[in-house]
Design an enzyme around this catalytic site. Structure first.
Site, PDB file in Angstrom:
ATOM      1  CG  ASP A 145       5.550 -10.417  -1.227  1.00  0.00           C
ATOM      2  OD1 ASP A 145       4.376 -10.202  -1.545  1.00  0.00           O
ATOM      3  OD2 ASP A 145       5.998 -10.205  -0.104  1.00  0.00           O
ATOM      4  CG  HIS A 203       0.704  -2.689   0.706  1.00  0.00           C
ATOM      5  ND1 HIS A 203      -0.048  -3.805   0.997  1.00  0.00           N
ATOM      6  CD2 HIS A 203       1.509  -2.504   1.782  1.00  0.00           C
ATOM      7  CE1 HIS A 203       0.282  -4.261   2.187  1.00  0.00           C
ATOM      8  NE2 HIS A 203       1.238  -3.491   2.686  1.00  0.00           N
ATOM      9  CG  ASN A 206       7.357  -0.603   9.097  1.00  0.00           C
ATOM     10  OD1 ASN A 206       7.659   0.582   9.313  1.00  0.00           O
ATOM     11  ND2 ASN A 206       8.156  -1.603   9.367  1.00  0.00           N
ATOM     12  CG  ASP A 278       3.512   3.470  14.577  1.00  0.00           C
ATOM     13  OD1 ASP A 278       2.536   4.171  14.241  1.00  0.00           O
ATOM     14  OD2 ASP A 278       3.415   2.290  14.920  1.00  0.00           O
ATOM     15  CG  ASN A 330      -6.037   1.555   9.815  1.00  0.00           C
ATOM     16  OD1 ASN A 330      -7.237   1.315   9.968  1.00  0.00           O
ATOM     17  ND2 ASN A 330      -5.134   0.608   9.691  1.00  0.00           N
TER      18      ASN A 330
END
Ligand code: AMP
Length: 392
Positions: A145, A203, A206, A278, A330
């Site tokens: 990563d 990006h 969470n 969330d 989303n």
């Protein structure tokens, strides 16, 4: 050729089986609650989702069951048909800019870096070792990563602290989520038909990050030294003044571990809203008029707008701003608020175009200073591609 793409977390193991080079997904799924009561796994296959409850004491149990299921579901007749296993590894320090075939040196380095990524690297290594036991003949590849952002110039990754801290202790800015930002960059290079793209890639999930991409390479990011830095996240604070930690320790009597754990696990959207980490719950709270959810969302969006502006300036010309991740792909509300926050810089939202979830789309008006796109990310295929390239 069949390649597995693996993402092992501390209590989970996600997998995707690809036919390469066609990149067709043959099977995917996740083992959850490894080492915890109530463990189970789900498999997605031929448009169906299968869930099985089973005891998973360790990552090794998960890998053993996975290898059995690959044969049961006729993905392979024999495990020798799996030619490569690509592993997402969160921290490669400044040792690896590119993916690499795993040997003892690589596993030793991943272990040496446990102190920099105590939640992630040990889990990644458990995954690697379990696959070495069950599919030893497959080429194992580490995809870091921290790899893609290794191209950051010194002036962007160093802190203004004594230089010896960097030399002796490796104190510098690292950056994570590199696999996702690299995928978005390559996607846009293809879409725009040029290598030398200048982008701002967001990006947002969470965990959230923003990268600036200059001439197709990572130039700067919102990350700092640890994974709790930069943007506001689901449960993590992101950027803070260092002095907050000793100050809260003194005022509250909490230990350093407790304060750091609170900043990591009880802050961010959760800490401010008091409702949830969330973003769907935050959106519901906003619709119900919950003041703290409204505030949490403002903090989340303001930090993003600020980082986009900061990362934009040094690039001069930007070809596109891209949104990916669970929220970026989303959340219609979040994208709208971010783009409206950039309106003073000439970025103009197309509300109708923005009214979609999870598909590649231009979401700004034709005259917008910079076009913004939703670019659904795919870290799994990125891992499979690198693994495929490294197989002899
Ligand atoms: P990730 O870490 O990339 O899996 O993203 C997780 C985040 O994406 C969570 O905060 C989710 O609430 C958010 N998310 C997923 N779907 C939606 C949606 N339809 N609307 C808003 N947020 C969403």
């Amino acid at each position: 050729m069949i390649i597995l793409s693996i993402n092992a977390g501390s209590s989970s193991l996600k997998f995707t089986g690809f036919d390469m080079p066609s990149e067709k997904v043959l099977i995917s799924g996740v083992f959850e609650r490894i080492g915890i009561d109530g463990s189970f796994y789900t498999i997605k296959l031929n448009g169906e989702k299968i869930k099985k409850e089973v005891e998973l004491k360790s990552h090794e149990d998960a890998v053993r069951i996975l290898t059995e299921e690959l044969v049961n579901y006729n993905i392979v007749k024999d495990l020798s048909e799996i030619k490569g296993v690509g592993h997402r590894v969160v921290h490669g320090g400044d040792k690896y800019a590119d993916s690499i075939v795993i040997d003892k040196n690589v596993t030793d380095t991943i272990r040496e870096l446990f102190h920099l990524a105590p939640l992630h690297n040990p889990a990644n290594l458990m995954g690697i070792e379990a696959f070495q036991e069950y599919i030893p003949e497959a080429t194992a590849v580490a995809v870091f990563d921290t790899g893609f952002p290794q191209s950051m110039p010194e002036e962007n990754y160093l802190y203004a602290v004594p230089y010896e801290w960097y030399e002796k202790y490796g104190v510098r800015r690292y950056a994570f989520h590199g696999i996702s930002h690299q995928y978005i960059t390559e996607y846009m290079q293809k879409f725009l038909g040029k290598e030398n793209v200048n982008l701002i890639t967001c990006h947002l999930g969470n965990g959230s990050t923003i990268y600036s991409i200059k001439d197709g390479k990572c130039f700067d990011t919102s990350w700092s030294f640890s994974t709790n830095s930069g943007l506001v996240m689901g449960t993590s604070s992101g950027d803070n003044d260092t002095i907050v930690v000793p100050y809260v320790m003194k005022e509250s009597g909490m230990s350093m571990e407790e304060v750091l754990n609170t900043l990591n696990k009880k802050s961010g959207l959760l800490g401010v809203s008091g409702v949830s980490s969330d973003s769907r719950d935050i959106e519901d709270g906003i619709k119900e008029g919950n003041e703290r959810c409204i505030l949490a969302q403002k903090l989340f969006v303001n930090r993003i707008v600020g980082y986009i502006a900061k990362l934009w300036c040094p690039l001069k010309k930007v070809d596109a701003i891209c949104f990916a991740g669970g929220i970026g792909e989303n959340s219609i509300m979040t994208r709208k608020q971010i783009i409206e926050g950039l309106s003073s810089l000439g970025v103009e939202l197309d509300e109708e175009a923005n009214n979609v979830r999870g598909e590649f789309k231009l979401i700004t008006k034709e005259g917008s200073k910079i076009p913004c796109y939703i670019v659904p990310t795919d870290e799994e295929v990125m891992i499979a591609r690198d693994t495929y390239k490294l197989i002899d």
